[in-house]
Design a protein around this motif. Structure first.
Motif, short mmCIF file in Angstrom:
data_model
loop_
_atom_site.label_atom_id
_atom_site.label_comp_id
_atom_site.label_asym_id
_atom_site.label_seq_id
_atom_site.Cartn_x
_atom_site.Cartn_y
_atom_site.Cartn_z
N LYS A 298 0.83 -1.19 0.00
CA LYS A 298 0.00 0.00 0.00
C LYS A 298 0.87 1.25 0.00
O LYS A 298 0.61 2.21 -0.73
N MET A 299 1.88 1.25 0.85
CA MET A 299 2.74 2.43 0.92
C MET A 299 3.39 2.69 -0.43
O MET A 299 3.52 3.83 -0.87
N LEU A 300 3.80 1.59 -1.08
CA LEU A 300 4.47 1.72 -2.37
C LEU A 300 3.53 2.32 -3.41
O LEU A 300 3.89 3.28 -4.12
N VAL A 301 2.30 1.78 -3.47
CA VAL A 301 1.41 2.29 -4.52
C VAL A 301 1.03 3.75 -4.25
O VAL A 301 0.91 4.55 -5.18
N VAL A 336 8.63 -6.69 -1.93
CA VAL A 336 7.41 -5.90 -2.03
C VAL A 336 7.03 -5.74 -3.50
O VAL A 336 5.88 -5.99 -3.89
N VAL A 337 8.02 -5.37 -4.32
CA VAL A 337 7.72 -5.13 -5.73
C VAL A 337 7.22 -6.41 -6.39
O VAL A 337 6.21 -6.41 -7.11
N ASN A 344 -0.72 -7.88 -9.41
CA ASN A 344 -1.17 -7.07 -10.54
C ASN A 344 -1.43 -5.60 -10.17
O ASN A 344 -2.32 -4.97 -10.73
N PHE A 345 -0.66 -5.09 -9.23
CA PHE A 345 -0.81 -3.69 -8.89
C PHE A 345 0.17 -2.79 -9.65
O PHE A 345 -0.05 -1.60 -9.76
N LEU A 346 1.26 -3.39 -10.11
CA LEU A 346 2.17 -2.56 -10.91
C LEU A 346 2.96 -3.40 -11.91
O LEU A 346 3.00 -4.63 -11.84
#
Lengths: 370, 370, 243
Positions: A298-301, A336-337, A344-346
């Motif tokens: 979440k923090m990353l997105v 995390v990545v 499928n978030f990034l």
């Protein structure tokens, strides 16, 4: 299994059930230590009752003990209201003084009789079958069974009758009062029941085990359910199983039955403390691990959402920048990545990180719901 | 007294009880202020299995060995209470009750197990339940003195750190003090204080020695150092008093007698201490109310006079009726004020403020407004 | 170099984040108000900066260094309600506690420490009550004592949790005067503040907080209706510039 053994177990389970019923309320109302106080403080009541009747199995003893228990509750409340002593200190003071008075009374005036302090404190389940209820020449079984049965039925009746009032008084005392249910009276009634149960139980299991059976099973049940009714049911079931298991272990070790029952209560708690589905340590650990990743994703997105399509995007949205910016270790950042990619978030374009539509959605949701 | 000087055993016992009273009084101060009154109860009950196990492992009944066992068990119990409250939603009081009773049950199991030892007469260990001051020997007292001395020295050495820890732990943290270690240290000292008293007072009543002297001392002073000293002296007096009483009256067990003495101190302090005593406060409040009543009569007189140009304008009785409908009460107040020279009665029976009275009124009005 | 520098600070309590991705820069010599609704994480932010809470992510630097190395340069005024005012101790004693860190282990506060504490009490106009038991103080006086205790810490950065909560008008004035004199000697103050009316007259900068940082900077620029609505509008926080 002999009748003798059966009777002991029967009494033990009835004691456990009778204690677990009111104990649930004590635990939920953060008054668990009142059970400790009451179970000690009944001693002088029992002694005085014994002096008056000269008989250890007189129902007057139960009344005397219950009166001493209520006296404890009243005294604690009164001392607390003077605002000079805190409640915890007041509890400790009252019950230890009453207990001391009881011990002195016994030592001074009742040296030679069966009533000695060890018996009150420790109880002896093994002797329970010797004390029989004989009516019109017929042996109806151990007396303790009937005393405890009565106490248990009274507790059960009280709880069934005032279930919703008790529930309300436990979770929202103020509301209960405004609805006219008199939480004060309910409180004293409950404390009276607890005193009575403690007196009935002391002969069989001793006052310390009363505490174990009143506090232990409800606390264990508290770990596995969020629902009030179930908590009562589980407490009773846990208490009964602990007492049977305790009996057989005591049999095996040739040790104190009451002690073994208390230990089993502890073992039950320890096991549930580890494996309870939501509250348990294992579950918490797993959740935290999972959460750590979800949290990081979440923090990353959010970070990417804030910086995408801005002039510094080239710098901010890069894999190697994460270690710097989020203070993540390289391995963790990669973890995390890769998790975010697999969910499928990034997408990764070389070193560059690019949000997917789902990723943007997640980021916005995370922002709004925090 | 003569007996005390001549009787070797009595001297030993009295010295021992005095030391235990002083040490538990000092550490009790911090326990009570940190709301750990009932932790003392849990620790002392939980010490029982430690005592038994220490005996099984070493085969020795030397007080140091047993005290170390008791201390470790008590300390372990504290750690478990912390673990439970930190790891689950179980509340502090429930955790205390659970740990207390389960450890005590385990203690019973261990003791009944020891009973079956061929060479062990259990009497020595049994005394830990209710304490047996008479069993104190010189070696025990030496051990108690050394342990207690170390505990008191540590308390003195880290006095200011413990003080800020007890008052405001978060602020202590902002001072870069190692709050967690201080907390562990102070709790350990409490365990030591409890362990010292177990042989004399017993596991059941030891918590009273932690709570009672400190509670009594709190009523007499508002200074932490003085409170600790008063608590130590009170504890020692209780110890000595209990020991002497129980030797001079037959069948009076020492531990409970000490506890009853301590309770006596608490009751006397709560009633009669000049600072917070209930009696003194009642008296102060009555005086204060009387003061307030005459002040308000004075101010009313001032208000009446303000309707004229002259603030010392005399008023006849009918006008004064506005101030207070009851003639008797009104005249009593006026006489009081007259005695202070704030009002005067003219010959025609009219009452007026004196110039002094006007000044006092001005001051009162200023105070009340501002 | 900034007095306080917070980067991507996230603090979570059990399941839910209490602070999310906070960035904050406070220059030396600035009085900054921290403003936001209940549950916005104001106290949490202060505790995190003080190192009382472990953040889930992010870094905090005080005067360019991590907290542990400069802890003695920070002063703390907790909320009044967090301590037991019936504790047997006097006003002077409480103020002396501010020096315990500096005095070092084992040593007792001596005459020079007492003098320092009395000077701090003089600044908050409480010398007359130095030997009072703390229970006998009014709310405003309790707050002054806490302030005096922080003053003797002689810190460079002060963190205050609602220093004006529940105090009388005179005390409020006195405390603000002290904050201003701290500023003029180059100290930095971050204070949680509830009264939106007085933000612009008391403080130089403001941080609007609601789990996220809504805005921060000079009061004149940041303290706008739009931002306030974003801060207090329900429990919903929206970041500026989000598409």
């Amino acid at each position: 299994m002999s009748t003798f053994q059966l009777e002991i177990q029967l009494v033990a389970t009835v004691v456990a059930a009778a204690c677990a019923l009111p104990g649930t309320f004590l635990v939920l109302r953060r008054m668990a230590m009142m059970s400790d106080a009451i179970s000690h403080a009944i001693l002088p009541g029992i002694v005085v009752g014994f002096f008056l009747t000269g008989n250890l199995s007189s129902p007057l003893l139960i009344l005397g003990g219950a009166a001493a228990g209520l006296l404890t509750v009243v005294l604690v409340e009164w001392i607390r209201k003077t605002n000079r002593v805190r409640e915890d200190a007041a509890i400790g003071l009252v019950f230890s003084s009453l207990f001391a008075v009881g011990v002195i009374l016994i030592a001074r005036f009742a040296r030679d009789i069966h009533l000695d302090t060890d018996a009150v404190l420790l109880g002896e389940l093994a002797f329970v079958p010797f004390d029989r209820l004989i009516l019109a020449g017929r042996d109806l079984g151990p007396q303790a069974l009937y005393a405890m049965g009565m106490a248990g039925i009274l507790c059960l009746g009280f709880i069934l009758l005032f279930y919703k009032e008790l529930k309300l008084a436990t979770f929202d005392r103020a509301l209960c009062a405004t609805l006219g249910f008199l939480p004060g009276i309910l409180h004293y009634a409950l404390m009276g029941l607890i005193s009575m149960t403690a007196v009935a139980a002391f002969d069989a299991v001793g006052s310390i085990l009363v505490v174990a059976l009143m506090v232990g099973p409800p606390v264990s049940a508290y770990l596995i359910t969020n629902r009030f009714g179930y908590m009562i049911l589980y407490s009773v079931a846990l208490g009964m199983t602990a007492s049977i298991a305790g009996y057989w272990i005591a049999h095996l070790l040739d040790a104190s039955i009451a002690g073994c029952m208390a230990v089993m209560v502890g073992v039950q708690f320890a096991v549930l403390f580890c494996i309870a589905p939501e509250q348990g340590v294992l579950a918490a650990w797993k959740r935290r691990r999972h959460q750590k990743w979800q949290f990081a994703i979440k923090m990353l997105v959010i970070h990417l959402l804030q910086h995408e399509a801005t002039p510094e995007a080239d710098r901010e949205c890069r894999m190697d920048h994460l270690q710097d910016h989020m203070a993540w270790e390289a391995a963790f950042a990669e973890g995390v990545v890769s998790r975010a990619v697999s969910q499928n978030f990034l997408n990764t374009v070389g070193e560059y990180l690019e949000l997917t539509t789902e990723g943007r959605e997640l980021a916005r949701e995370a922002i709004i719901h925090t | 007294m003569e007996q005390l000087l001549n009787d070797y055993t009595l001297r030993t016992v009295t010295l021992g009880t005095a030391i235990l009273g002083a040490v538990s009084g000092a550490l009790g101060t911090f326990a009570v202020l940190r709301r750990q009154s009932l932790l003392g109860d849990a620790v002392s009950h939980a010490a029982l299995p430690g005592i038994g196990l220490a005996f099984i492992l070493t085969g020795s009944k030397a007080s140091l060995v047993l005290m170390v066992g008791a201390g470790l068990a008590g300390w372990f119990a504290t750690a478990i209470v912390l673990l439970i409250t930190a790891g689950t939603r179980v509340k502090y009081d429930s955790a205390l009750g659970l740990v207390l009773s389960v450890f005590f049950g385990a203690g019973l199991v261990v003791l009944t197990y020891i009973q079956r030892y061929p060479n062990a007469n259990q009497a020595g260990l049994d005394s830990f339940l209710f304490g047996q001051a008479a069993s104190l020997i010189v070696a025990d007292v030496i051990t108690m003195t050394i342990l207690g001395g170390v505990a008191l020295a540590a308390l003195l050495l880290f006095w200011k750190e413990f003080k800020v820890l007890a008052f405001d732990p978060e602020f202590a943290h902002s001072l870069v003090l190692p709050v967690r270690w201080l907390d562990i240290g102070l709790t350990t000292l409490l365990v030591v204080a409890i362990v010292i008293g177990l042989q004399t007072v017993g596991v059941v009543l030891m918590s009273a020695m932690i709570i009672a002297p400190a509670t009594a001392a709190r009523q007499w002073t508002d200074h932490l150092g003085v409170m600790t000293l008063v608590s130590m002296v009170t504890g020692a007096l209780c110890g000595v008093g209990g020991a002497l009483l129980s030797t001079s009256i037959s069948n009076l067990p020492t531990g409970p007698t000490i506890v009853v003495c301590a309770t006596g101190f608490v009751v006397i302090s709560m009633l009669f201490a000049p600072l917070r005593g209930i009696i003194w406060q009642r008296i102060r409040r009555t005086v204060q109310n009387r003061e307030l009543r005459s002040e308000s009569v004075l101010l009313d007189l001032f208000e009446l006079a303000r309707t004229h140009d002259d603030l010392t304008y005399p008023h006849m009785e009918p006008a004064l009726r506005v101030i207070h409908p009851q003639r008797g009460t009104l005249y009593r107040q006026l006489r009081r004020l007259q005695g202070k020279g704030l009002v005067q009665m003219h010959q025609n029976g009219a009452w007026a403020l004196t110039p002094d009275g006007v000044r006092v009124c001005d001051q009162l009005r200023k105070d009340r407004i501002g | 170099m900034n007095a306080v520098e917070v980067r991507d600070l996230t603090v979570a309590y059990r399941e839910s984040p209490v602070l999310w991705d906070i960035d904050l820069d406070v220059a030396p010599g600035v009085l900054m108000a921290i403003v936001g609704p209940n549950g916005a994480g104001k106290t949490t932010l202060i505790k995190a900066i003080l190192g009382l809470l472990k953040p889930a992510a992010g870094q905090i630097r005080i005067l360019g260094k991590p907290y542990r190395r400069v802890a003695s340069l920070m002063g703390y005024v907790p909320q009044r309600g967090t301590v037991d005012w019936d504790f047997p101790t006097s006003v002077l004693d409480v103020v002396l506690m501010g020096l315990y860190g500096r005095i070092g282990w084992v040593r007792r506060p001596g005459r020079s420490e007492r003098r320092e504490a009395m000077e701090a009490l003089e600044k908050v106009e409480m010398t007359g009550l130095a030997h009072r038991q703390i229970r006998q103080l009014s709310g405003g006086q309790q707050q002054r004592v806490f302030l005096a205790r922080a003053l003797v810490q002689d810190a460079r950065v002060y963190l205050m949790d609602e220093p004006l909560q529940g105090v009388d008008a005179t005390t409020e004035r006195a405390i603000i005067d002290i904050l201003h004199s701290l500023r003029s000697s180059g100290k930095t103050v971050l204070a949680v503040h509830h009264d939106l009316q007085t933000v612009s007259s008391y403080f130089d900068e403001v941080l609007l907080l609601n789990v996220r940082r809504i805005a921060s900077g000079p009061v004149s620029k940041v303290f706008t209706d739009t931002n306030l609505r974003l801060t207090y509008g329900g429990r919903i926080a929206i970041i500026k510039g989000a598409p």
